[in-house]
Write an enzyme that holds these catalytic residues in place. Structure first.
Site, PDB file in Angstrom:
ATOM      1  CG  ASP A  57      -0.214  -0.346   2.502  1.00  0.00           C
ATOM      2  OD1 ASP A  57       0.976  -0.002   2.624  1.00  0.00           O
ATOM      3  OD2 ASP A  57      -0.837  -0.970   3.372  1.00  0.00           O
ATOM      4  CG  ASP A  59       1.257   3.964   4.508  1.00  0.00           C
ATOM      5  OD1 ASP A  59       0.083   3.713   4.216  1.00  0.00           O
ATOM      6  OD2 ASP A  59       2.012   3.159   5.089  1.00  0.00           O
ATOM      7  CG  ASP A 138       9.585   0.970  12.765  1.00  0.00           C
ATOM      8  OD1 ASP A 138       9.862   1.595  11.725  1.00  0.00           O
ATOM      9  OD2 ASP A 138       8.745   0.042  12.802  1.00  0.00           O
TER      10      ASP A 138
HETATM   11  P1  ATP Z   1       4.043  -3.056   5.742  1.00  0.00           P
HETATM   12  O1  ATP Z   1       2.890  -2.160   5.368  1.00  0.00           O
HETATM   13  O2  ATP Z   1       4.715  -3.743   4.632  1.00  0.00           O
HETATM   14  O3  ATP Z   1       3.740  -3.931   6.888  1.00  0.00           O
HETATM   15  P2  ATP Z   1       5.128  -0.585   6.664  1.00  0.00           P
HETATM   16  O4  ATP Z   1       6.538  -0.177   6.957  1.00  0.00           O
HETATM   17  O5  ATP Z   1       4.385   0.222   5.666  1.00  0.00           O
HETATM   18  O6  ATP Z   1       5.190  -2.103   6.285  1.00  0.00           O
HETATM   19  P3  ATP Z   1       3.081   0.178   8.467  1.00  0.00           P
HETATM   20  O7  ATP Z   1       2.639  -0.508   9.720  1.00  0.00           O
HETATM   21  O8  ATP Z   1       2.146   0.325   7.342  1.00  0.00           O
HETATM   22  O9  ATP Z   1       4.388  -0.593   8.020  1.00  0.00           O
HETATM   23  O10 ATP Z   1       3.633   1.592   8.916  1.00  0.00           O
HETATM   24  C1  ATP Z   1       4.007   2.626   8.001  1.00  0.00           C
HETATM   25  C2  ATP Z   1       5.223   3.363   8.527  1.00  0.00           C
HETATM   26  O11 ATP Z   1       4.931   3.961   9.803  1.00  0.00           O
HETATM   27  C3  ATP Z   1       6.427   2.476   8.790  1.00  0.00           C
HETATM   28  O12 ATP Z   1       7.213   2.318   7.632  1.00  0.00           O
HETATM   29  C4  ATP Z   1       7.161   3.242   9.859  1.00  0.00           C
HETATM   30  O13 ATP Z   1       7.903   4.297   9.327  1.00  0.00           O
HETATM   31  C5  ATP Z   1       6.033   3.827  10.678  1.00  0.00           C
HETATM   32  N1  ATP Z   1       5.645   2.970  11.795  1.00  0.00           N
HETATM   33  C6  ATP Z   1       4.647   2.054  11.820  1.00  0.00           C
HETATM   34  N2  ATP Z   1       4.551   1.453  12.993  1.00  0.00           N
HETATM   35  C7  ATP Z   1       5.516   1.984  13.760  1.00  0.00           C
HETATM   36  C8  ATP Z   1       5.922   1.780  15.102  1.00  0.00           C
HETATM   37  N3  ATP Z   1       5.311   0.888  15.870  1.00  0.00           N
HETATM   38  N4  ATP Z   1       6.952   2.528  15.562  1.00  0.00           N
HETATM   39  C9  ATP Z   1       7.554   3.439  14.781  1.00  0.00           C
HETATM   40  N5  ATP Z   1       7.225   3.669  13.520  1.00  0.00           N
HETATM   41  C10 ATP Z   1       6.210   2.970  13.001  1.00  0.00           C
HETATM   42 MG    MG Z   2       2.266   0.118   5.095  1.00  0.00          MG
END
Ligand code: ATP
Ligand code: MG
Length: 426
Positions: A57, A59, A138
Site C-alpha cells: 500500500d 502511505d 522505527d
Molecule cells: P508493511 O505495510 O509492509 O507492513 P510498513 O513499513 O508500511 O510495512 P506500516 O505498519 O504500514 O508498516 O507503517 C508505516 C510506517 O509507519 C512504517 O514504515 C514506519 O515508518 C512507521 N511505523 C509504523 N509502525 C511503527 C511503530 N510501531 N513505531 C515506529 N514507527 C512505526
Molecule cells: Mg504500510
C-alpha cells in the site's frame, strides 16, 4: 545506532523515478502541495520499491493536521485515538495520510502524548516537522520520504545505504525504542523475513531483553500483528525466528515443542501450507491457521481434562480459545469456524452410521478435511483416514455404500471410544 545524515536529500535511485505510484496517492500529494502543505510518500512503499518488492500500500505523510487534511478531501475520515490519522479514499483505493509527529522525551506527558511507567507510548499526537517525524519512525529503512512530484528522496538515517546492505537498523537506541513500543521487536522480525535482511546486533539484543514487554500490549493490536506475521507469505520464517528469540509465546498459546514432536511438525506444516497457498494466490483465513497452531494445545488440555468424551472435548475447545484470547483478540466470527474444524476431526474419524453423508455437506467439510490431511502429514502414525475421505468424496453412491459397509465390517464390534488424535502427542 546510526548517525543522523546531515545531507538528507539524496540522489533519487532510478527505480523510484520510474516507479508507477498509486494514482490516488499522487493526487493527494498534489492537492496538499497546492494548499501549501508538504507531503511525501513514506514508509513501506518507498522501502519495498527500493528493495525490489511490490508495495502492499502507499502511505502519505504531511505537515497538515488531520483536520486540515479532512477539509481538503471530501472522501476522507479521521481514524484512531492512540495514533490519529486520515483515511482518504476513492472508489478502489484507500490511502493513509498521517501528520508529522514529534518524538517526545521519556518522562514527558501531555494530553497529546502519554506514556506509562515503563515508557510505553499510550498516545502519540504531537505534531512536528519532517525531521522530527523521521526520528520517531522505527527503522532507518522505514524512514525514507519520497516527493514524487520533484523526484526527491529524503533520507536522514542512511536508510538507502541499509537497504543496499540488507540490514535492519534502529533509529535511536533500540532498547529505548522497544520500551516505547514493544511491538517494534515483532516488526523487526517481520521485516527481516519479508525483505531477507539481517537484524543488526543491537536490535537483536533489544529483542531478547525487551521482548517480555510484549505481554503488556493489547490483545487487539497483537491480533493485527499476528495477521501481518503469519498471513503475508513468510509465516514459517517468522515462526522460527520468533521461536528462537523466545517471543512466540506472546502470539500463540502453545508449548515450545521439541524438534521431532508431532506438535511442532503440525505447526510447521500449517505455516508452510499457508505460505504456499498465498504464493499460489489462494485464499487463507486466520481461523484455519489458528485452529492448526492451537491443535497441539487442545490435545494437551483434553488430556488434562481426561477428555475422552464429547462433552469434555467441547469444554477443552472453549478453554483453549479462551487462553488464546488473552494473547490475541481473535474476532468472534472465527471462533465457530475454529471449533467446527476441531469437532469435525472427531466425526471424520468415527464415521458412524450415516454421518459421513452429512459430513460431506457440512459447510466446513473442506476445511476440516484439509486439516485432517495436515495432521496426517505431521503424524507418524497415520491411520489412512485422510485417504478414506479422499476416496469417499470421489466415488458414486453405490460405491459409497460399499465403503461404509466395509468400514463396519472391519471394525467388527463397537467403535473405539478413544479418539485417535489423543494418541498424537503421547
Ligand atoms: P508493511 O505495510 O509492509 O507492513 P510498513 O513499513 O508500511 O510495512 P506500516 O505498519 O504500514 O508498516 O507503517 C508505516 C510506517 O509507519 C512504517 O514504515 C514506519 O515508518 C512507521 N511505523 C509504523 N509502525 C511503527 C511503530 N510501531 N513505531 C515506529 N514507527 C512505526
Ligand atoms: Mg504500510
Amino acid at each position: 545506532m546510526n548517525k543522523i545524515n546531515k545531507q538528507s536529500k539524496t540522489k533519487t535511485p532510478k527505480v523510484l523515478r520510474e516507479s508507477k505510484f498509486s494514482p490516488l496517492s499522487i493526487e493527494i500529494i498534489k492537492k496538499l502541495n497546492k494548499s501549501g502543505f508538504q507531503a511525501y510518500l513514506v514508509g513501506g512503499c518507498v522501502r519495498d520499491l527500493l528493495a525490489g518488492i511490490k508495495p502492499k500500500d502507499f502511505d502519505v505523510s504531511t505537515n497538515a493536521t488531520p483536520e486540515e487534511v479532512r477539509k481538503i478531501f471530501r472522501s476522507s475520515r479521521i481514524i484512531g485515538k492512540r495514533f490519529r490519522l486520515v483515511h482518504v479514499f476513492s472508489r478502489n483505493e484507500l490511502i493513509e495520510v498521517s501528520t508529522f509527529r514529534a518524538n517526545i522525551s521519556r518522562d514527558e506527558n501531555t494530553s497529546e502524548v502519554l506514556k506509562d511507567s515503563e515508557g510505553k507510548i499510550l498516545r502519540d499526537n504531537v505534531w512536528g516537522t519532517l525531521e522530527e517525524d523521521c526520528i520517531r519512525r522505527d527503522f532507518s529503512i522505514n524512514a525514507l520520504y519520497f516527493d514524487p512530484l520533484q523526484n526527491l528522496l529524503y533520507d536522514f538515517h542512511n536508510g538507502l545505504h541499509h537497504i543496499q546492505k540488507k540490514l535492519l537498523v534502529s533509529i535511536g537506541d533500540p532498547q529505548l525504542r522497544f520500551e516505547e513500543d514493544p511491538v517494534r521487536s515483532l516488526r523487526a522480525i517481520r521485516f527481516s523475513s519479508k525483505l531477507n535482511f539481517k537484524i543488526s546486533n543491537d536490535v537483536k539484543k533489544a529483542i531478547y531483553e525487551k521482548g517480555h514487554l510484549l505481554g503488556n500490549i493489547s490483545n487487539a493490536r497483537m491480533f493485527d500483528e499476528f495477521c501481518k506475521i503469519f498471513l503475508t507469505k513468510h509465516a514459517i520464517d517468522n515462526f522460527k525466528k520468533l521461536n528462537s528469540f523466545g517471543v512466540i509465546k506472546y502470539l500463540i498459546n502453545s508449548e515450545t515443542y521439541n524438534e521431532h514432536s508431532f506438535g511442532l511438525k503440525l505447526q510447521h506444516a500449517a505455516l508452510i501450507n499457508t505460505d504456499n497457498r498465498l504464493k499460489a494466490s489462494k485464499s487463507v483465513t486466520p481461523g484455519f491457521l489458528i485452529a492448526a497452531l492451537l491443535w497441539p494445545r487442545l490435545i494437551d488440555v483434553s488430556k488434562e481434562n481426561g477428555g475422552l468424551n464429547l462433552r469434555k472435548f467441547f469444554r477443552s475447545m472453549d478453554r483453549t480459545i479462551r487462553e488464546q484470547q488473552v494473547l490475541t483478540a481473535v474476532p468472534r466470527k472465527f471462533h465457530g469456524y475454529i471449533k467446527d474444524i476441531w469437532s469435525l476431526q472427531l466425526k471424520l474419524e468415527t464415521r458412524l452410521g450415516h454421518q459421513p453423508y452429512k459430513i460431506l455437506n457440512h459447510p466446513r467439510f473442506r476445511a476440516a478435511y484439509d486439516f485432517l490431511l495436515l495432521r496426517e502429514e505431521a503424524s507418524e502414525d497415520t491411520q489412512g483416514i485422510g485417504n478414506w475421505w479422499t476416496h469417499f468424496q470421489k466415488v458414486n453412491r453405490p460405491a459409497k455404500i460399499e465403503l461404509l459397509k466395509k468400514l463396519r465390517e472391519s471394525r467388527n464390534g463397537p467403535v473405539e471410544k478413544k479418539f485417535g488424535f489423543l494418541k498424537e502427542l503421547s
